[in-house]
Design a protein around this motif. Structure first.
Motif, PDB file in Angstrom:
ATOM      1  N   ALA B 305      38.968  40.146  37.848  1.00 29.47           N
ATOM      2  CA  ALA B 305      38.889  41.389  38.868  1.00 29.47           C
ATOM      3  C   ALA B 305      37.818  42.415  38.500  1.00 29.47           C
ATOM      4  O   ALA B 305      36.976  42.657  39.376  1.00 29.47           O
ATOM      5  CB  ALA B 305      40.076  42.191  38.842  1.00 29.47           C
ATOM      6  N   LEU B 311      33.887  44.698  45.492  1.00 31.59           N
ATOM      7  CA  LEU B 311      35.328  45.158  45.491  1.00 31.59           C
ATOM      8  C   LEU B 311      36.576  44.496  46.134  1.00 31.59           C
ATOM      9  O   LEU B 311      37.538  44.340  45.749  1.00 31.59           O
ATOM     10  CB  LEU B 311      35.396  46.667  46.207  1.00 31.59           C
ATOM     11  N   THR B 314      37.599  41.970  43.728  1.00 31.98           N
ATOM     12  CA  THR B 314      38.515  42.829  42.675  1.00 31.98           C
ATOM     13  C   THR B 314      40.173  42.888  43.115  1.00 31.98           C
ATOM     14  O   THR B 314      40.981  42.678  42.616  1.00 31.98           O
ATOM     15  CB  THR B 314      37.888  44.060  42.524  1.00 31.98           C
ATOM     16  N   VAL B 318      43.512  41.847  42.282  1.00 31.98           N
ATOM     17  CA  VAL B 318      44.607  42.629  41.651  1.00 31.98           C
ATOM     18  C   VAL B 318      45.850  42.301  42.468  1.00 31.98           C
ATOM     19  O   VAL B 318      47.020  42.352  42.335  1.00 31.98           O
ATOM     20  CB  VAL B 318      43.959  44.119  42.095  1.00 31.98           C
TER      21      VAL B 318
END
Lengths: 702, 378
Positions: B305, B311, B314, B318
Motif C-alpha cells: 500500500a 492513492l 493504496t 488497505v
C-alpha cells in the motif's frame, strides 16, 4: 496528500494491526499455558466416562454340590444415550410395546427412571429386567424405530431349586438408602443388590465381589467410542453349605406330608412346622426347614399382592395364613413341653438328691400343691420308665429336688434362652424364666393393677363423701375409706410378694416344660446334640467353606465348642439311657422307630406344648414337639422339630424325625421315584401296623 | 510485462505467507473433515475447488491493471447493491440469516463478495475526495456511501459482515486522510448510541433490531457458563473452543488426534471454530505460527500500500487488509473467548467457497497493486 503523511498514517495503521495481533497472541499464551491444566481436565471429563462392570455374585452350593443360588443371564431392556436428551416418540413407542406385558410401564414411568438416574446418564437406564424371548424379538424387529433402546444380557440372581432351603438361603434385593449409607462406598452403589436375609445376608461381604470399571471415551452424544482402561470385575466367593440337599429335600417333603396328615387328623390349623437336623460332633446343620415354604425367587423383581400376602399377611395373626417370611427354626419361640424333661432329670441327678434307680410313685397327680395332673397313674417309676411314659409326677418331684436354681443352671448350661450364634441373621434368644425375670416382669403388672384399684377406691369414696348428708355421715364414710385403704394395701403387699417371688409351682411348671419357658427349635436341637455327644455344646453353623470362583479355599468354618457340660458322666449316661427308653416298647415314641435296624437305635423325647394363643381352646389344642438323636451307641445326628397344632409330639414332629433319620441312615429312600402313597408309618417294616404311629396315644399333657 | 519481471516485482513474503496459510488451512480442514463426514476428504475437495477457482481469478486480477477498475467503480457499487438486494429477495435462509443465493448446497454468499466489491468502489469514492475529508460535513457522504450496503447486510441479518463494512470504512477513511478527530468522534457517538439503545431496551423494553436471544449470544462469551443451561446452551461453543485450545498446550495433540475435534465436542469446527482445531491439534506452535503468518501477510500488504503509485491502489490494499484484520481478530478472539460469537470465518482457513473466492480476489488485488503500481519499476 503528501507522501509523508500517508506514510505516517500507514504506520499508525500498522501499529494498530500489531497491537491487535499481539493481544491475541498474549491471550492465546494465557489459555494454552496458564490455563492448560484446567482445560486439560475439562477435556478429559468431557470425553471420559467411568462405567461400572457388576461383579457376578458368588454361588451357593449344598454340601453335596447342588447349586442352590446362582446367576442367570437374562435379557434386560435399557435406554442408552439418554444423556443427549430423551426422544419422546421413542419413549412412547417403547412404553407401548413393553406395556402389553408389563402394565406398570408407561411413558411417564420410563421418564421417571431416567430422571432418577440424571447424574449418571452416560450409563444406560435399565427399564425392565428379565424379559422373555418373544419380547426380545418384538423389540429387535422394531430396532430402527427405537434408536437408543438396547437389549442386553446381564446377570440376575436365581435360585434353581426354588423353595429348597429357601429360608436358609434368604434373598437379595436392591440396596436401600439406609444400607447404602452404612455400606462401604468403594464397593456399593445405588443400583446394587444386597443380601437381605439368610446366608445371602450373613455372607454378603463374601458373596458380593468387587465391581470392575471401564474407562470409556465417549463422543459429544455420549456414545462410547473406545475403551481406555478396563478394571476387571472380581466375582464374589462361592459358599459351600453344611446342608445335604437330599436330607433337606426329605425334610421339606416330610414336613409337607405331615402337615397334610395332621390337618386332616387333628386340626386344620396345622399349617406351620419347623425342624432342624444337626451333626452332633461339629454342630453343622445338615437340614433346616420352616413351613410355609419360602421361595427366594419371589423376591426378585415385582412382587404381586397375592405373593406379598403369602409372605407378609396383614392384620392380626391368623393360624390359617401364618405368613411365610419367617424362618421359624430360629425366629419362632415355643414352650418345650416334655422335651425339657431330660434337663430336669440331669439337674436332679447332679444335685445328688436323686438316683436313676430311685422310684417315685405316680397316682395320677403330684402330691404337692397345685397338684398338677399326670396323664395317667403310672405307679412306681424310675427315671427310665418315667422318661419312656413321660410321667409328670416323677419329673415334678425331680424338679423339686433339684430346686429351681439347679434347673435354671442346667438349662443355661445347655444353651436354652440365649442365641446359639448360628451364622444366620435374626436369631431369637428365647426365654429361660428366672426369679429375677419374674420379679421384674410381674412387679410392673402388679403395680399397674393396684394403681388402678387405688384410683377406683379414691373415686368411690370421693363420690360417697359428696353424697353424705351431714357431718356424722361424712365421718362414717371417712372411717370406711381408711379401713378400705388399709385392706387394699395389705392385699397389695401379699399379692406383690406372691407374684414377684419364685413359687414352688414355678419350679414344677418348669420341670415339665410348661410355664413361661420358650425356646427356638434350634436351641432344642443344640441341647439334644450336647447330650448326645457326651456333653459338648457346639455352635450350629450352615456354611462349611468359602471358596474362590476357581475353587480355592478362602476359609473354613471349623466346629466351635460353646460349652463343656459340667456334669458327671454317669448321670449324663443315665439320662441318655432314659431317652433311649422312649423309643423302646412301651415308650411314647416306640411305633415311630420300631422298623429301624438294631445298630441304629434312636434316643428321643416327645413333647406337647400349650399354644398360648388367643382363640385357641386351652387344653384341647397343642403344638407337637419332638427331639431325638441317633444312633444311640455312637451319636451322629440330633433332631428337633415343632408342628403347630400337631397335637402330639409323636404324631407330628416325630414323623418328620423318623423320615429324615430313615433317609440319613439309608433305611428308606424317600426320594426314590416310585414312592408309594404316604402312610403315616415306618415304611421299611411291614410289621408296624398301618395305623397312626402312636398305638396307644400315650398322652403327655400335664 | 513478462513473467520474469512479474516474478521479480512480486512480494515474495506476502505470497509465501499466503501459501503457508492455505496449506495449514487444508491440513486442519482435513482433520475437521474426518470428525464430521464419512467421506474423509469431502470438505477438503470442495475447498480445493474453491481455491482453484479463486486462484485463477486472482491471477487474472493480478495481471490486469487495477487502476482500470477505478473507472468502473460506480458499476461495481451498483452491482454490489443489486447483489445484496437480490439475496434479500430471492435468497435462502440458513441458520436465521438470509445470505445464500443458488441451488442446493452449491450456493454463494453475496455478502462475502460484497466486502471486496465495496472496497474497490469506496477506494475510488475516497480518492476522488482527497483533501476534502476534514469535517463531519465532508465525511457524511462517505458514511452514506458505505451505509447503504451496510443496511442491506443488516437486513439479512448478518451482524458480523456488517461490522466488517464499518471497520473497512473507518480503516480506509483514516488512511485516505480523514480527520482522526472526526472519525473518533463518530465512533464514540456510535458507541454511545448503541449503549443508550441497549440501556433503553433493558430498562424500558424499547425496540432493538436484534432479538433477545441474539443479544444473549453476543454477550454470553463474557460468562459462558451463565447461559441458562449451565454451559450447554449459548455458552457451549465458547466453552468447548476454550477447552480445545487450552488442552492443546504447547505441542498440541497432533493432527487427527484432538479429542475435542474428533469426538465432536467442538461445534462448527470446519468453519467458525477452525482456529480451535489449530489450537488443539497443533498447539501453541501452530496457533501462534498462524497469527505470525497473518502478521506477515498484513505487514507486506501495508508495504504494498505504501509503495503504490496512486492513492487508489493504496486504499484498495488497505481495504482488503482491513477485511482480513477484522476477520482474524474477530474469529480468533471469539475462539479464545474474548469476542462475541458471530459467524465470521478465518480468512484462507475456514471452509467456505464464497469467502475463499473473495479473499483470493483480495489477494489478487493486492498483488496487482504490487506489480502494476510499484513505483520502483516504472
Amino acid at each position: 496528500m503528501k507522501s509523508r503523511e500517508l506514510k505516517l498514517r500507514l504506520q499508525q495503521y500498522w501499529y494498530v494491526c500489531a497491537v491487535l495481533l499481539a493481544l491475541l497472541l498474549v491471550r492465546l499464551a494465557v489459555v494454552q499455558f496458564v490455563q492448560n491444566e484446567k482445560y486439560e481436565t475439562a477435556s478429559k471429563s468431557n470425553r471420559i466416562r467411568l462405567v461400572s462392570i457388576p461383579a457376578p455374585r458368588g454361588e451357593i452350593r449344598s454340601r453335596d454340590g447342588l447349586v442352590l443360588a446362582k446367576n442367570r443371564l437374562v435379557f434386560s431392556v435399557s435406554l442408552a444415550y439418554a444423556e443427549a436428551g430423551l426422544d419422546s416418540t421413542v419413549v412412547e413407542r417403547l412404553a407401548a410395546i413393553l406395556g402389553t406385558q408389563y402394565p406398570q410401564i408407561t411413558a411417564d414411568y420410563i421418564r421417571g427412571l431416567v430422571e432418577q438416574q440424571r447424574y449418571r446418564l452416560y450409563e444406560p437406564v435399565t427399564i425392565v429386567r428379565d424379559v422373555d424371548w418373544p419380547m426380545v424379538v418384538r423389540l429387535e424387529e422394531q430396532r430402527r424405530q427405537l434408536p437408543g433402546v438396547t437389549v442386553a444380557v446381564e446377570p440376575l440372581r436365581y435360585y434353581p431349586e426354588g423353595t429348597l432351603a429357601g429360608h436358609l438361603l434368604g434373598y437379595v434385593r436392591a440396596i436401600d438408602a439406609e444400607e447404602l449409607a452404612a455400606a462401604d462406598r468403594e464397593r456399593y452403589d445405588i443400583d446394587d443388590v444386597v443380601g437381605k436375609d439368610g446366608v445371602e445376608k450373613t455372607y454378603e461381604s463374601e458373596l458380593k465381589g468387587n465391581d470392575g470399571a471401564r474407562r470409556v471415551e465417549v463422543d459429544v452424544r455420549g456414545r462410547p467410542v473406545r475403551e481406555l482402561v478396563t478394571l476387571q470385575a472380581e466375582p464374589g466367593n462361592n459358599l459351600e453349605l453344611t446342608i445335604d440337599s437330599r436330607l433337606q429335600r426329605v425334610l421339606e417333603k416330610s414336613i409337607e406330608e405331615t402337615l397334610a396328615y395332621d390337618q386332616q387328623k387333628y386340626n386344620r390349623k396345622a399349617k406351620v412346622a419347623a425342624a432342624v437336623l444337626l451333626d452332633v460332633k461339629s454342630g453343622a446343620v445338615l437340614a433346616m426347614a420352616s413351613y410355609p415354604a419360602f421361595n427366594p425367587n419371589d423376591f426378585i423383581g415385582f412382587m404381586d399382592s397375592a405373593t406379598e400376602a403369602y409372605y407378609y399377611p396383614q392384620g392380626s395373626y391368623d393360624p390359617l395364613n401364618p405368613g411365610a417370611a419367617t424362618n421359624r427354626v430360629l425366629r419362632a419361640l415355643y414352650p418345650p413341653g416334655s422335651t425339657f424333661k431330660p434337663i430336669t432329670a440331669l439337674a436332679a441327678l447332679e444335685s445328688g438328691e436323686a438316683t436313676a434307680e430311685e422310684k417315685v410313685t405316680c397316682r395320677g397327680s403330684y402330691w404337692v400343691k397345685p397338684y398338677i395332673k399326670c396323664t395317667a397313674a403310672h405307679g412306681s417309676v424310675n427315671l427310665a420308665r418315667a422318661m419312656a411314659v413321660s410321667c409328670n409326677t416323677y419329673f415334678q418331684e425331680m424338679g423339686r429336688r433339684a430346686g429351681h436354681q439347679g434347673l435354671i443352671a442346667m438349662a443355661d448350661q445347655l444353651g436354652l434362652g440365649k442365641p446359639t450364634g448360628i451364622d444366620l441373621p435374626g436369631e431369637k434368644a428365647g426365654l429361660l424364666p428366672t426369679p429375677e425375670w419374674k420379679r421384674e416382669t410381674n412387679a410392673v403388672l402388679v403395680d399397674r393393677k393396684y394403681d388402678r384399684l387405688r384410683q377406683e377406691l379414691e373415686d368411690k369414696y370421693a363420690r360417697l363423701l359428696a353424697e353424705a348428708k351431714d357431718e356424722a355421715a361424712r365421718a362414717k364414710v371417712e372411717k370406711e375409706e381408711r379401713s378400705a385403704r388399709a385392706r387394699l394395701e395389705a392385699e397389695y403387699r401379699i399379692d406383690y410378694r406372691f407374684n414377684t417371688t419364685w413359687q414352688a409351682f414355678d419350679t414344677f411348671n418348669m420341670s415339665i416344660g410348661q410355664g413361661n419357658n420358650s425356646y427356638t427349635v434350634l436351641q432344642l436341637a443344640s441341647y439334644v446334640a450336647a447330650l448326645a455327644n457326651g456333653g459338648q455344646r457346639m455352635q450350629p453353623f450352615v456354611v462349611r467353606r468359602v471358596l474362590t470362583p476357581s475353587g480355592q479355599l478362602v476359609r473354613e468354618n471349623h466346629p466351635r465348642l460353646l460349652q463343656r457340660l459340667e456334669v458327671d458322666a454317669a448321670n449324663l449316661e443315665a439320662v441318655r439311657q432314659a431317652m433311649l427308653q422312649v423309643t423302646q416298647p412301651g415308650g411314647t415314641g416306640y411305633a415311630l422307630f420300631a422298623g429301624f435296624p438294631a445298630q441304629v437305635r434312636v434316643a428321643a423325647k416327645t413333647g406337647t406344648a400349650q399354644t398360648g394363643r388367643k382363640g385357641d381352646v386351652r387344653n384341647k389344642e397343642f403344638h407337637g414337639v419332638f427331639v431325638a438323636f441317633a444312633p444311640f451307641d455312637d451319636p451322629q445326628v440330633a433332631f428337633a422339630g415343632v408342628v403347630e397344632y400337631g397335637q402330639h409330639g409323636s404324631t407330628s414332629a416325630g414323623l418328620i424325625a423318623r423320615d429324615v433319620l430313615e433317609q440319613y441312615f439309608n433305611i428308606k429312600d424317600h426320594l426314590a421315584p416310585a414312592e408309594a402313597p404316604r402312610e403315616p408309618t415306618g415304611g421299611a417294616n411291614p410289621a408296624v401296623p398301618a395305623s397312626p404311629p402312636v398305638a396307644n396315644g400315650t398322652g403327655e399333657q400335664e | 510485462m513478462d513473467a520474469k519481471r512479474v516474478l521479480r516485482a512480486i512480494d515474495k513474503p506476502f505470497v509465501a505467507a499466503l501459501l503457508m496459510i492455505l496449506a495449514l488451512g487444508l491440513l486442519v480442514l482435513a482433520s475437521a473433515n474426518r470428525a464430521m463426514a464419512s467421506d474423509s476428504l469431502f470438505y477438503v475437495k470442495r475447498q480445493l475447488v474453491a481455491i482453484a477457482i479463486g486462484a485463477v481469478c486472482a491471477v487474472a486480477l493480478m495481471r490486469s491493471d487495477y487502476s482500470r477498475l477505478s473507472r468502473y467503480s460506480r458499476y461495481v457499487y451498483v452491482a454490489t447493491l443489486v447483489l445484496l438486494l437480490a439475496v434479500l429477495l430471492f435468497g435462502r435462509e440458513v441458520r436465521g440469516t438470509q445470505g445464500w443465493i443458488g441451488l442446493g448446497s452449491r450456493g454463494v454468499q453475496p455478502a462475502e463478495l460484497a466486502k471486496v466489491m465495496v472496497v474497490v468502489a469506496f477506494a475510488e469514492f475516497l480518492s476522488s475526495r482527497q483533501g476534502q475529508l476534514n469535517t463531519l460535513r465532508e465525511l457524511l457522504p462517505c458514511f452514506l456511501y458505505v451505509g447503504v450496503p451496510f443496511a442491506l447486510i443488516m437486513l439479512q441479518p448478518d451482524l458480523g459482515t456488517a461490522m466488517v463494512m464499518v471497520a473497512v470504512m473507518f480503516g480506509m477513511m483514516f488512511v485516505a486522510g480523514a480527520s482522526p478527530r472526526v472519525l473518533l468522534g463518530v465512533m464514540a457517538a456510535g458507541a454511545g448510541i448503541i449503549a443508550l439503545a441497549l440501556f433503553l431496551h433493558y430498562s424500558f423494553g424499547t425496540w432493538l433490531p436484534l432479538q433477545d436471544y441474539q443479544l444473549m449470544r453476543l454477550s454470553v462469551f463474557l460468562d459462558p457458563y451463565n447461559d441458562g443451561q449451565g454451559g450447554r446452551g449459548a455458552g457451549w461453543n465458547t466453552i468447548q473452543s476454550l477447552v480445545a485450545i487450552g488442552s492443546g498446550g504447547f505441542w498440541g495433540k497432533g493432527v487427527f488426534h484432538g479429542t475435542q475435534v474428533q469426538l465432536n465436542f467442538l461445534p462448527e469446527l470446519h468453519t467458525d471454530f477452525i482456529y480451535a482445531v489449530v489450537g488443539e491439534e497443533l498447539g501453541f506452535l501452530g496457533a501462534a505460527g498462524l497469527l505470525v503468518l497473518y502478521w506477515i501477510l498484513l505487514s507486506r500488504a501495508l508495504q504494498v500500500a505504501f509503495l503504490s503509485k496512486d492513492l487508489y491502489g493504496t486504499l484498495c490494499v488497505v481495504g482488503v487488509a482491513t477485511i482480513w484484520l477484522f476477520h482474524v481478530v474477530e474469529n480468533v478472539g471469539m475462539s479464545l473467548g474474548v469476542m462475541p460469537v458471530t459467524g465470521i470465518p478465518l480468512p484462507f482457513v475456514s471452509y467456505g467457497g464464497s469467502a475463499m473466492l473473495a479473499n483470493l480476489l483480495g489477494a489478487g488485488l493486492v498483488l496487482s497493486v504490487n506489480i502494476k503500481g510499484n513505483r520502483s519499476l516504472f
